[in-house]
Design an enzyme around this catalytic site. Structure first.
Site, PDB file in Angstrom:
ATOM      1  CG  ASP A 153      54.190  34.706  76.815  1.00 30.29           C
ATOM      2  OD1 ASP A 153      54.326  34.442  78.021  1.00 30.29           O
ATOM      3  OD2 ASP A 153      54.893  35.532  76.201  1.00 30.29           O
ATOM      4  CG  ASN A 161      57.526  34.090  71.892  1.00 25.38           C
ATOM      5  OD1 ASN A 161      57.668  34.573  73.017  1.00 25.38           O
ATOM      6  ND2 ASN A 161      58.244  34.456  70.861  1.00 25.38           N
ATOM      7  CG  ASP A 187      13.453  53.286  63.799  1.00 25.92           C
ATOM      8  OD1 ASP A 187      13.646  54.347  63.207  1.00 25.92           O
ATOM      9  OD2 ASP A 187      13.448  52.167  63.252  1.00 25.92           O
ATOM     10  CB  VAL A 203      61.959  32.614  67.549  1.00 31.28           C
ATOM     11  CG1 VAL A 203      60.947  32.064  68.538  1.00 31.28           C
ATOM     12  CG2 VAL A 203      62.226  31.620  66.453  1.00 31.28           C
ATOM     13  CB  ALA A 204      63.072  36.898  70.405  1.00 30.76           C
ATOM     14  CB  ILE A 211      57.644  37.068  64.719  1.00 32.44           C
ATOM     15  CG1 ILE A 211      58.593  37.718  63.719  1.00 32.44           C
ATOM     16  CG2 ILE A 211      56.270  36.869  64.115  1.00 32.44           C
ATOM     17  CD1 ILE A 211      58.842  36.915  62.485  1.00 32.44           C
ATOM     18  CD  GLU A 219      56.529  33.582  67.607  1.00 36.89           C
ATOM     19  OE1 GLU A 219      56.101  34.118  68.645  1.00 36.89           O
ATOM     20  OE2 GLU A 219      57.735  33.494  67.337  1.00 36.89           O
TER      21      GLU A 219
HETATM   22  P1  ATP Z   1       9.433  54.888  64.149  1.00 38.95           P
HETATM   23  O1  ATP Z   1      10.138  55.475  62.979  1.00 38.95           O
HETATM   24  O2  ATP Z   1       9.849  55.434  65.451  1.00 38.95           O
HETATM   25  O3  ATP Z   1       9.330  53.407  64.135  1.00 38.95           O
HETATM   26  P2  ATP Z   1       6.706  55.027  63.381  1.00 38.95           P
HETATM   27  O4  ATP Z   1       6.494  53.593  63.598  1.00 38.95           O
HETATM   28  O5  ATP Z   1       5.698  55.980  63.892  1.00 38.95           O
HETATM   29  O6  ATP Z   1       7.993  55.538  64.029  1.00 38.95           O
HETATM   30  P3  ATP Z   1       6.038  54.731  60.683  1.00 38.95           P
HETATM   31  O7  ATP Z   1       5.664  53.318  60.896  1.00 38.95           O
HETATM   32  O8  ATP Z   1       6.765  55.133  59.473  1.00 38.95           O
HETATM   33  O9  ATP Z   1       6.909  55.276  61.843  1.00 38.95           O
HETATM   34  O10 ATP Z   1       4.684  55.531  60.786  1.00 38.95           O
HETATM   35  C1  ATP Z   1       4.637  56.891  60.459  1.00 38.95           C
HETATM   36  C2  ATP Z   1       3.256  57.416  60.727  1.00 38.95           C
HETATM   37  O11 ATP Z   1       2.308  56.786  59.850  1.00 38.95           O
HETATM   38  C3  ATP Z   1       2.729  57.126  62.127  1.00 38.95           C
HETATM   39  O12 ATP Z   1       3.067  58.164  63.009  1.00 38.95           O
HETATM   40  C4  ATP Z   1       1.243  57.093  61.918  1.00 38.95           C
HETATM   41  O13 ATP Z   1       0.694  58.391  61.952  1.00 38.95           O
HETATM   42  C5  ATP Z   1       1.091  56.551  60.518  1.00 38.95           C
HETATM   43  N1  ATP Z   1       0.841  55.109  60.547  1.00 38.95           N
HETATM   44  C6  ATP Z   1       1.599  54.169  61.127  1.00 38.95           C
HETATM   45  N2  ATP Z   1       1.096  52.951  60.932  1.00 38.95           N
HETATM   46  C7  ATP Z   1      -0.016  53.125  60.197  1.00 38.95           C
HETATM   47  C8  ATP Z   1      -0.973  52.228  59.640  1.00 38.95           C
HETATM   48  N3  ATP Z   1      -0.895  50.916  59.792  1.00 38.95           N
HETATM   49  N4  ATP Z   1      -1.994  52.755  58.944  1.00 38.95           N
HETATM   50  C9  ATP Z   1      -2.067  54.080  58.763  1.00 38.95           C
HETATM   51  N5  ATP Z   1      -1.202  54.952  59.233  1.00 38.95           N
HETATM   52  C10 ATP Z   1      -0.173  54.509  59.953  1.00 38.95           C
END
Ligand code: ATP
Length: 884
Positions: A713, A709, A341, A294-295, A297, A299
């Site tokens: 505790d 325990n 991102d 007991v001491a 483990i 628990e």
């Molecule tokens: P992150 O990866 O930081 O989110 P992001 O949003 O720019 O970046 P994407 O959404 O993949 O990444 O966009 C990549 C590129 O595509 C953009 O930099 C832009 O030039 C182009 N893009 C983004 N949205 C559109 C859209 N709706 N229509 C046309 N081109 C677009």
């Protein structure tokens, strides 16, 4: 008739629905009649089964054996059944608490799952609404886009290059292109699931394109529901720490067994030689061995860890970090690299066009507005993806209203946006019967596909000089941290025969550029500084242009020079070996494709790093899965990424990741404090019994140890789990992921602190005996036992205060822990009750003690505070010396 053999109009008619969707009232009624759109979960174990499961624990089995043997002894010797009752009471309390903490942990995770429950876009009352997927009903018209999970079985009404991943259902890993026309049976009796190209099924996901569909089956009536009569919820894995602790308790159990046999042997020999421990026979000797078990483990340990983890995840969810896998909490604390991102996570994702470059702004506005999936709602507010919203607003500011334009020149074809290609095109039917295509996207991709440019009144051939001019303007916008998008058009006499990127997106006529600002999130800069102090590297990964990315990264303090940035194209040129040596140089990756993200994560991991990676788009799922901590976005993220993520950010905010890391470190530190507290306590008990047995007396009985325990505790241990983080939590480098529980000198601390508590307990035993009979001697003494019990449990109580910090003096802690003070008060009260209330005292076989003895015991116990303070003082000095 089967929906896939009917036209979409027939299907809608049969479902008593329309393309504008159901009325709210009708949807409500159908939900009531047919129930939620959910697959029924496997039945959970009943309470009895759960309670019985607790009894499988070897510790519990030992205790029950002890209870039975005590019972038999009591029957034969005519002694009281107090021991049996107390042991059984402890077993029962422990099992009930075990079930309770398990269900509490489960509930915490369930609550988190409910927060991150899936939603769907649905047409109701002619408007787009976002509803919980479980509230969808048959006849609902849902809108689908890349990244969505399909929420029910549905017949497609509309498809713009929809591609669906149906592997979960058909095993086919290649996404299926969908159509909307009615299918023909031909000679077959039926069409197999995989070939029903105008249907989509629950459990699959949209990987490309857009579309709409009418729900034909929900919940258990779906194909998915038919396959899996009941899906079992994936069982929550144990965290690495829990696994290590389980291994530890297995090792301990064997060790204990060994020591027990040893002690049992010694006692038996002494029994034969000199009568052994005064007045006890073989059964008594057996009880000594049991008390040792007991001491030894710990628990309460498993329960404390689970409770601290579940309280921790609930707290994190209130700070917008929704943990989807319990293991993530621990891994967070080891995170060494955070790959984030840019758009929406580091920046606000609130874009506004602030600059443009063109020779015909009206045409630029028209192209940007029409080649766009955002829309103006009734209040003339644009809704949709932020980049597109900015462009619709831009057009609106030029007097261009999207819906009016679409009424005259409707969209008749499109090649949807995809972040790999970075372009999007739409085809519109003009009033004169011809067709106009608009394409928008990243300038570096689009300009290379332009063979001409628009000079305001006519097309002119594209020249190198013009390209140069566009590139320079693009760079000047990007250097100001603006996101740049370009637009172009292409005229067609007749409807283009294919709607693919390859067919449409070349021979374009360049129109112009827009530059939009996306302000950084103010809280991110301090969060990045915090990461730097905490030895965590921040890496920006973005689809955006390198110059834009660099400008923003500089503002945030991620990099100081452009040489720390690299583009996806450059990355593709580098060999894996080269990348492995150079990876430390780069903190900004621009114009990346989703597959680059996987490469970056793997390269860091090959260096032994623990990597967190964010992702939102449909193509980000592989990198999120690969990362040690995959992070999904709660607002902008797709279902597909959220489903594979370990953690979801409810506010998409980078700063939330850093909070979560801090929480992860705090929780782990606190669990270690609780472990140190409980195990040093166990050790002190083992040593005390060991010494007593060798010297030939009984210091504490199994019930006494069980009480300490499991009861006195446990409260302080849980309270230690709620400690605030220590001041230097985010000033130290991350802990190594392979680090054991006892790393960093914790093992040594456990040992000497265990010895310390043993010494005061033994001292109390002898002093107790002396205060009663006036002689110092080694013998069995009920007064000694009483004093030893009181001192041991009070020393533990004081020691919990020591455990608030491993090195810092407790008199210098900035924070207060009211739970710990309450827990200490509870320990003190419970122990005093056991000692003072006559009937309970008798059951525990304690002697009445005087006030003098009571305070002597308390004073002895208190000694652990100055002793630990002095040792901490020298430990701090030592550590400072090591740093210098
Ligand atoms: P992150 O990866 O930081 O989110 P992001 O949003 O720019 O970046 P994407 O959404 O993949 O990444 O966009 C990549 C590129 O595509 C953009 O930099 C832009 O030039 C182009 N893009 C983004 N949205 C559109 C859209 N709706 N229509 C046309 N081109 C677009």
């Amino acid at each position: 008739m089967k929906e896939y053999l009917q036209t979409s109009e027939e299907v809608l008619l049969e479902l008593k629905s329309r393309s504008e969707g159901l009325l709210d009232s009708e949807a409500g009624k159908r939900l009531e009649d047919n129930g939620k759109n959910k697959l029924t979960e496997a039945k959970k174990d009943s309470l009895t089964v759960r309670l019985l499961n607790q009894l499988k624990d070897p510790m519990i089995i030992i205790l029950m054996a002890a209870a039975i043997i005590s019972g038999i002894t009591a029957v034969y010797s005519g002694e009281s059944f107090a021991d049996v009752i107390i042991i059984m009471a402890v077993v029962i309390i422990n099992s009930v608490l075990g079930v309770y903490q398990e269900s509490k942990a489960e509930k915490a995770i369930e609550a988190l799952q409910a927060i991150s429950a899936a939603t769907s876009k649905v047409m109701r009352e002619g408007e787009i609404q976002v509803v919980k997927s479980e509230d969808l009903v048959v006849g609902d018209v849902i809108l689908l886009e890349a990244g969505d999970s399909i929420p029910g079985d549905a017949r497609l009404l509309d498809s713009a290059s929809l591609k669906i991943q149906e592997a979960a259902l058909t095993g086919e890993s290649v996404p299926v292109e969908k159509v909307i026309n009615a299918l023909n049976l031909g000679d077959e009796k039926d069409i197999s699931l995989g070939d029903r190209k105008n249907m989509v099924y629950m459990g699959s996901a949209v990987v490309y394109g857009r579309g709409s569909a009418a729900i034909t089956a929900t919940g258990m009536s779906t194909e998915m529901g038919k396959i899996a009569d009941a899906i079992t919820q994936a069982k929550e894995n144990q965290t690495p720490l829990q696994i290590k602790l389980n291994q530890l308790s297995v090792v301990l159990s064997w060790l204990v067994l060994g020591i027990c046999i040893f002690i049992f042997g010694i006692s038996l020999i002494r029994l034969n030689m000199d009568g052994g421990i005064t007045g006890i026979g073989i059964l008594g000797t057996f009880m000594v061995a049991v008390s040792l078990a007991v001491a030894a483990i710990p628990e309460g340990l498993a329960a404390v860890v689970t409770i601290v983890l579940s309280i921790g995840v609930t707290k994190m969810s209130k700070q917008n970090a929704i943990i989807r896998k319990l293991t993530a909490v621990e891994t967070l604390g080891c995170t060494q690299v955070i790959c984030s991102d840019k758009t929406g996570t580091l920046t606000q994702n609130k874009m506004t066009v602030v600059d443009h470059f063109d020779l015909d702004e009206q045409l630029l506005g028209r192209a940007m507005t029409l080649c766009n999936d955002a829309y103006l709602n009734n209040a003339e507010k644009a809704e949709g993806e932020p980049t597109e919203v900015a462009l619709v607003n831009y057009g609106f500011s030029l007097g261009l209203t999207k819906s009016d334009m679409e009424a005259v020149t409707p969209r008749v074809g499109e090649a949807p946006f995809d972040s790999g290609r970075k372009l999007m095109s739409t085809v519109h039917k003009m009033e004169n019967g011809s067709f106009e295509q608009y394409t928008k996207g990243a300038p570096d991709v689009l300009v290379s596909r332009c063979t001409s440019y628009w000079d305001g009144s006519s097309k002119r051939p594209m020249t190198d000089a013009k390209r140069q001019e566009i590139n320079e303007f693009n760079k000047s916008l990007a250097d100001q941290a603006l996101r740049v998008l370009s637009a172009a058009f292409r005229s067609w006499d007749s409807m283009p025969v294919q709607q693919t990127s390859k067919y449409l997106e070349h021979d374009l006529c360049f129109i112009g550029l827009t530059g939009m600002i996306d302000p950084i999130r103010p809280e991110v800069k301090p969060a990045i500084a915090e990461c730097n102090a905490a030895g965590i590297r921040t890496v920006m990964i973005t689809g955006d242009h390198k110059d834009t990315a660099v400008a923003i990264a500089k503002q945030l303090g991620i990099i100081s020079d452009i040489s720390e940035a690299i583009t996806g194209a450059q990355l593709s040129e580098i060999s894996d070996e080269q990348f492995a040596t150079d990876i430390g140089k780069y903190s900004v990756y621009a114009r990346v494709q989703p597959e680059h993200k996987v490469r970056i994560v793997k390269a860091w991991q090959n260096k032994g790093m623990i990597v967190a990676m964010t992702g939102d788009g449909v193509n980000d799922a592989p990198s999120i899965k690969t990362a040690n901590i995959g992070i999904g976005m709660g607002i902008t993220g797709t279902d597909v990424t959220k489903n594979v993520a370990d953690m979801v950010l409810a506010d998409d905010n980078f700063a939330t990741i850093v909070h979560a890391v801090r929480e992860g470190r705090r929780i782990y530190d606190n669990i270690r404090k609780a472990i140190q507290f409980l195990i040093s306590s166990n050790l002190s008990e083992v040593l005390a019994i060991f010494v007593a047995t060798l010297l030939g007396f009984i210091i504490l009985k199994p019930v006494h140890l069980l009480w300490i325990n499991l009861i006195t505790d446990s409260f302080p241990a849980i309270a230690l789990g709620m400690e605030a983080e220590e001041a230097d939590t985010m000033n130290n480098p991350p802990r190594k992921s392979n680090e054991g529980v006892f790393a960093g000198g914790l093992g040594i601390d456990v040992i000497w602190q265990g010895v310390m508590v043993t010494m005061v307990t033994l001292a109390a035993y002898f002093i107790g005996h002396f205060m009663e009979v006036g002689v110092w001697e080694i013998t069995n003494s009920p007064d000694g036992v009483t004093m030893a019990f009181l001192t041991l449990s009070m020393a533990e109580m004081f020691h919990s205060l020591n455990m608030r910090s491993r090195r810092q003096s407790i008199f210098r802690m900035g924070s207060h822990n009211k739970f710990l003070f309450l827990a200490m008060a509870a320990s003190l009260l419970l122990t005093t009750i056991v000692i003072v209330v006559p009937s309970i005292r008798a059951a525990f076989q304690f002697e009445p003690i005087s006030i003098m003895e009571y305070f002597t015991a308390l004073g002895l116990a208190f000694l652990v505070i100055p002793i630990v303070e002095i040792v901490k003082f020298f430990q701090r000095k030592q550590e400072r010396k090591q740093v210098v």
